[in-house]
Design a protein around this motif. Structure first.
Motif, PDB file in Angstrom:
ATOM      1  N   HIS A  42     -15.149 -10.553 -10.096  1.00 45.16           N
ATOM      2  CA  HIS A  42     -13.859 -10.566 -10.784  1.00 45.16           C
ATOM      3  C   HIS A  42     -13.804 -11.595 -11.906  1.00 45.16           C
ATOM      4  CE1 HIS A  42     -11.262  -7.733  -8.527  1.00 45.16           C
ATOM      5  NE2 HIS A  42     -12.063  -8.008  -7.513  1.00 45.16           N
ATOM      6  N   SER A  43     -14.657 -12.628 -11.840  1.00 48.17           N
ATOM      7  CA  SER A  43     -14.627 -13.652 -12.882  1.00 48.17           C
ATOM      8  C   SER A  43     -15.268 -13.171 -14.177  1.00 48.17           C
ATOM      9  CB  SER A  43     -15.325 -14.928 -12.399  1.00 48.17           C
ATOM     10  OG  SER A  43     -16.733 -14.765 -12.356  1.00 48.17           O
ATOM     11  N   THR A  44     -15.864 -11.974 -14.145  1.00 46.28           N
ATOM     12  CA  THR A  44     -16.452 -11.405 -15.363  1.00 46.28           C
ATOM     13  C   THR A  44     -15.443 -10.576 -16.165  1.00 46.28           C
ATOM     14  OG1 THR A  44     -17.154  -9.333 -14.314  1.00 46.28           O
ATOM     15  CG2 THR A  44     -18.658 -11.204 -14.138  1.00 46.28           C
ATOM     16  N   GLY A  45     -14.300 -10.277 -15.561  1.00 49.84           N
ATOM     17  CA  GLY A  45     -13.345  -9.388 -16.214  1.00 49.84           C
ATOM     18  C   GLY A  45     -13.769  -7.934 -16.173  1.00 49.84           C
ATOM     19  N   ALA A  46     -14.702  -7.612 -15.271  1.00 49.23           N
ATOM     20  CA  ALA A  46     -15.244  -6.252 -15.203  1.00 49.23           C
ATOM     21  C   ALA A  46     -15.005  -5.587 -13.857  1.00 49.23           C
ATOM     22  CB  ALA A  46     -16.747  -6.277 -15.495  1.00 49.23           C
ATOM     23  N   ALA A  47     -14.247  -6.245 -12.980  1.00 49.73           N
ATOM     24  CA  ALA A  47     -13.961  -5.698 -11.652  1.00 49.73           C
ATOM     25  C   ALA A  47     -12.457  -5.603 -11.450  1.00 49.73           C
ATOM     26  CB  ALA A  47     -14.586  -6.577 -10.573  1.00 49.73           C
ATOM     27  N   ILE A  48     -12.065  -4.633 -10.650  1.00 52.50           N
ATOM     28  CA  ILE A  48     -10.635  -4.415 -10.434  1.00 52.50           C
ATOM     29  C   ILE A  48     -10.405  -3.883  -9.022  1.00 52.50           C
ATOM     30  CG2 ILE A  48     -10.749  -2.067 -11.390  1.00 52.50           C
ATOM     31  CD1 ILE A  48      -7.920  -2.662 -12.586  1.00 52.50           C
ATOM     32  N   ASP A  49      -9.319  -4.340  -8.399  1.00 53.41           N
ATOM     33  CA  ASP A  49      -8.884  -3.854  -7.094  1.00 53.41           C
ATOM     34  C   ASP A  49      -7.600  -3.056  -7.297  1.00 53.41           C
ATOM     35  OD1 ASP A  49     -10.936  -5.411  -6.059  1.00 53.41           O
ATOM     36  OD2 ASP A  49      -9.614  -7.084  -5.553  1.00 53.41           O
ATOM     37  N   LEU A  50      -7.530  -1.864  -6.720  1.00 55.13           N
ATOM     38  CA  LEU A  50      -6.369  -1.035  -7.008  1.00 55.13           C
ATOM     39  C   LEU A  50      -6.136   0.042  -5.960  1.00 55.13           C
ATOM     40  CD1 LEU A  50      -7.299   1.208 -10.109  1.00 55.13           C
ATOM     41  CD2 LEU A  50      -8.933   0.236  -8.547  1.00 55.13           C
ATOM     42  N   ASN A  51      -4.947   0.629  -6.082  1.00 57.42           N
ATOM     43  CA  ASN A  51      -4.511   1.725  -5.227  1.00 57.42           C
ATOM     44  C   ASN A  51      -3.812   2.734  -6.141  1.00 57.42           C
ATOM     45  OD1 ASN A  51      -3.670   3.351  -3.068  1.00 57.42           O
ATOM     46  ND2 ASN A  51      -3.124   1.606  -1.787  1.00 57.42           N
ATOM     47  N   ILE A  52      -3.092   3.671  -5.546  1.00 52.55           N
ATOM     48  CA  ILE A  52      -2.381   4.708  -6.300  1.00 52.55           C
ATOM     49  C   ILE A  52      -0.952   4.781  -5.787  1.00 52.55           C
ATOM     50  CG2 ILE A  52      -2.225   7.210  -6.724  1.00 52.55           C
ATOM     51  CD1 ILE A  52      -5.274   7.333  -6.413  1.00 52.55           C
ATOM     52  N   ILE A  53      -0.002   5.004  -6.682  1.00 48.18           N
ATOM     53  CA  ILE A  53       1.358   5.346  -6.260  1.00 48.18           C
ATOM     54  C   ILE A  53       1.659   6.756  -6.752  1.00 48.18           C
ATOM     55  CG2 ILE A  53       2.105   2.936  -6.321  1.00 48.18           C
ATOM     56  CD1 ILE A  53       3.820   3.764  -8.796  1.00 48.18           C
ATOM     57  N   ASP A  54       2.482   7.467  -6.000  1.00 43.63           N
ATOM     58  CA  ASP A  54       2.811   8.833  -6.390  1.00 43.63           C
ATOM     59  C   ASP A  54       4.040   8.854  -7.299  1.00 43.63           C
ATOM     60  OD1 ASP A  54       5.070   8.564  -4.756  1.00 43.63           O
ATOM     61  OD2 ASP A  54       4.240   9.771  -3.124  1.00 43.63           O
ATOM     62  N   ASP A  55       4.522  10.049  -7.617  1.00 43.94           N
ATOM     63  CA  ASP A  55       5.638  10.170  -8.559  1.00 43.94           C
ATOM     64  C   ASP A  55       6.973   9.767  -7.937  1.00 43.94           C
ATOM     65  OD1 ASP A  55       5.670  12.307  -6.837  1.00 43.94           O
ATOM     66  OD2 ASP A  55       6.019  13.828  -8.373  1.00 43.94           O
ATOM     67  N   GLN A  56       6.959   9.430  -6.643  1.00 45.49           N
ATOM     68  CA  GLN A  56       8.156   8.906  -5.982  1.00 45.49           C
ATOM     69  C   GLN A  56       8.047   7.399  -5.758  1.00 45.49           C
ATOM     70  OE1 GLN A  56      10.792  11.017  -5.376  1.00 45.49           O
ATOM     71  NE2 GLN A  56       9.487  12.481  -6.491  1.00 45.49           N
ATOM     72  N   GLN A  57       7.085   6.783  -6.430  1.00 49.45           N
ATOM     73  CA  GLN A  57       6.848   5.333  -6.324  1.00 49.45           C
ATOM     74  C   GLN A  57       6.399   4.900  -4.932  1.00 49.45           C
ATOM     75  OE1 GLN A  57       7.049   3.601  -9.351  1.00 49.45           O
ATOM     76  NE2 GLN A  57       7.298   5.718  -9.982  1.00 49.45           N
ATOM     77  N   ARG A  58       5.766   5.800  -4.219  1.00 49.06           N
ATOM     78  CA  ARG A  58       5.240   5.465  -2.898  1.00 49.06           C
ATOM     79  C   ARG A  58       3.752   5.165  -2.998  1.00 49.06           C
ATOM     80  NH1 ARG A  58       7.646  10.903  -0.261  1.00 49.06           N
ATOM     81  NH2 ARG A  58       6.229  11.617  -1.918  1.00 49.06           N
ATOM     82  N   VAL A  59       3.330   4.058  -2.389  1.00 49.20           N
ATOM     83  CA  VAL A  59       1.914   3.697  -2.391  1.00 49.20           C
ATOM     84  C   VAL A  59       1.166   4.615  -1.435  1.00 49.20           C
ATOM     85  CG1 VAL A  59       0.241   1.869  -1.937  1.00 49.20           C
ATOM     86  CG2 VAL A  59       2.472   1.295  -2.904  1.00 49.20           C
ATOM     87  N   LEU A  60       0.078   5.197  -1.909  1.00 54.55           N
ATOM     88  CA  LEU A  60      -0.713   6.052  -1.038  1.00 54.55           C
ATOM     89  C   LEU A  60      -1.307   5.232   0.098  1.00 54.55           C
ATOM     90  CD1 LEU A  60      -0.376   8.161  -3.284  1.00 54.55           C
ATOM     91  CD2 LEU A  60      -2.803   8.706  -3.031  1.00 54.55           C
ATOM     92  N   ASP A  61      -1.191   5.735   1.299  1.00 52.81           N
ATOM     93  CA  ASP A  61      -1.716   5.055   2.480  1.00 52.81           C
ATOM     94  C   ASP A  61      -3.203   5.348   2.587  1.00 52.81           C
ATOM     95  OD1 ASP A  61      -2.263   3.922   4.935  1.00 52.81           O
ATOM     96  OD2 ASP A  61      -0.449   4.709   5.896  1.00 52.81           O
ATOM     97  N   MET A  62      -4.013   4.312   2.463  1.00 48.81           N
ATOM     98  CA  MET A  62      -5.465   4.459   2.530  1.00 48.81           C
ATOM     99  C   MET A  62      -6.014   4.152   3.926  1.00 48.81           C
ATOM    100  SD  MET A  62      -6.527   5.293  -0.558  1.00 48.81           S
ATOM    101  CE  MET A  62      -5.903   5.310  -2.260  1.00 48.81           C
ATOM    102  N   GLY A  63      -5.111   3.903   4.882  1.00 48.90           N
ATOM    103  CA  GLY A  63      -5.569   3.613   6.233  1.00 48.90           C
ATOM    104  C   GLY A  63      -6.129   2.218   6.393  1.00 48.90           C
ATOM    105  N   GLY A  64      -5.745   1.315   5.529  1.00 49.43           N
ATOM    106  CA  GLY A  64      -6.210  -0.067   5.581  1.00 49.43           C
ATOM    107  C   GLY A  64      -5.708  -0.801   4.354  1.00 49.43           C
ATOM    108  N   ALA A  65      -5.461  -2.088   4.496  1.00 45.35           N
ATOM    109  CA  ALA A  65      -4.917  -2.881   3.401  1.00 45.35           C
ATOM    110  C   ALA A  65      -6.010  -3.440   2.507  1.00 45.35           C
ATOM    111  CB  ALA A  65      -4.076  -4.029   3.958  1.00 45.35           C
ATOM    112  N   ILE A  66      -5.674  -3.660   1.247  1.00 44.98           N
ATOM    113  CA  ILE A  66      -6.576  -4.363   0.340  1.00 44.98           C
ATOM    114  C   ILE A  66      -6.814  -5.775   0.886  1.00 44.98           C
ATOM    115  CG2 ILE A  66      -6.755  -5.381  -1.975  1.00 44.98           C
ATOM    116  CD1 ILE A  66      -5.346  -2.931  -3.065  1.00 44.98           C
ATOM    117  N   ASP A  67      -8.056  -6.219   0.829  1.00 46.25           N
ATOM    118  CA  ASP A  67      -8.495  -7.536   1.314  1.00 46.25           C
ATOM    119  C   ASP A  67      -8.518  -7.637   2.829  1.00 46.25           C
ATOM    120  OD1 ASP A  67      -8.838  -8.391  -1.292  1.00 46.25           O
ATOM    121  OD2 ASP A  67      -6.960  -9.512  -1.376  1.00 46.25           O
TER     122      ASP A  67
END
Length: 237
Positions: A134-159
Motif C-alpha cells: 500500500h505504501s507504493t500507491g499501487a494497492a487497494i482494498d475494496l468492496n461493492i455497494i449496490d444501487d440501494q447503497q447496501r454493501v455486498l456481503d462477502m462472508g467476511g470482513a476486510i482485515d
C-alpha cells in the motif's frame, strides 16, 4: 522476506493522484484515521495515476454489468508509518481478543501472535527494496455497494484474520448463502482483473497493479517465460 519482495523495482515516477470520490464510495473519516492513525497531511484516498485509471475502468465494467453499483474503497495509499500503526494495533487487538496481558504472555505466545499479524499485514519495512504494497500507491482494498447503497456481503470482513479471508473460501460450499458470498467475491475479482489488477492470494479485498506482488503473481502465471518476467514499476512513495 515474502516471495514477492524479491521482485526488482524499476520505479516509473508516476505521481500519486487523488481518487475522485464522486466516482466511488469512500468512508470519511478514513477507517484507520478513526483508530488513531496519522497520515501527516497526506490523503489515504490516493493512487498512482495509472492505477487510478485502471480502477476507473473497473468501475465502468461494474456499472455496465450492474447499473448504479459502485466500488467502495476501504483503503488505498498507506504510508509506512500507518502500516506500523496498524501492525501494532492488530497485535494489541489480538491480545485483547484472547484476554491476555501483554506483560504476562510467554515468548511462544508472543511469536504466535506476531505470526497471525504478519499473515495479514506486510511488515512496515523502511527498505526501499521491500516496501509494503500500500505504501507504493499501487494497492487497494475494496468492496461493492449496490444501487440501494447496501454493501455486498462477502462472508467476511476486510482485515479479518480468519480462513474466511481467503478468496476461494466459499468456492466449494453447497449452501445457498455461501454460494452467494462466492458470487460476490467473483464479481469483484472479475471487474478488477479485467482492468489489469491481481488479487492477493489470501485476501478477497486486496488488489494491486504494478507493484511487486502484482509482478510476482503475473510471473507465477507464466513460469515458462523467464525472459518475459515482469518487474515492479511502483516502489514506495
Amino acid at each position: 522476506m515474502k516471495p514477492y519482495q524479491k521482485i526488482p523495482i524499476k520505479e516509473c515516477g508516476e505521481p500519486l493522484v487523488a481518487i475522485p470520490q464522486e466516482k466511488f464510495v469512500v468512508e470519511l473519516p478514513h477507517p484507520y484515521e478513526k483508530l488513531g492513525a496519522e497520515y501527516d497531511g497526506k490523503s489515504p484516498y490516493c493512487l498512482r495515476k495509472g492505477v487510478l485509471e485502471a480502477l476507473e475502468t473497473a468501475q465502468f465494467l461494474l456499472d455496465k454489468r450492474h447499473p448504479g453499483w459502485k466500488l467502495k474503497i476501504h483503503d488505498a495509499y498507506r504510508p509506512v508509518g500507518v502500516q506500523q500503526f496498524m501492525v501494532n494495533y492488530t497485535f494489541e487487538s489480538l491480545i485483547r481478543k484472547y484476554g491476555w496481558q501483554e506483560n504476562q504472555i510467554s515468548p511462544q505466545q508472543r511469536q504466535e501472535l506476531w505470526s497471525q499479524v504478519y499473515e495479514l499485514w506486510a511488515a512496515p519495512s523502511a527498505d526501499p527494496n521491500t516496501p509494503p504494497p500500500h505504501s507504493t500507491g499501487a494497492a487497494i482494498d475494496l468492496n461493492i455497494i449496490d444501487d440501494q447503497q447496501r454493501v455486498l456481503d462477502m462472508g467476511g470482513a476486510i482485515d479479518e484474520i480468519s480462513p474466511r479471508s481467503h478468496p476461494e473460501y466459499y468456492a466449494r460450499s453447497k449452501t445457498l448463502q455461501d454460494q452467494q458470498y462466492n458470487r460476490h467475491r467473483q464479481l469483484l475479482n472479475q471487474v478488477m482483473s479485467d482492468s489489469g489488477f491481481c488479487r492477493h492470494p489470501k485476501e478477497w479485498w486486496h488488489f494491486s497493479l504494478g507493484d511487486q506482488m502484482w509482478a510476482w503473481l503475473q510471473n507465477q502465471q507464466n513460469p515458462q517465460k523467464p525472459k518475459e518476467h515482469l518487474q515492479a514499476r511502483y516502489g514506495r512513495v
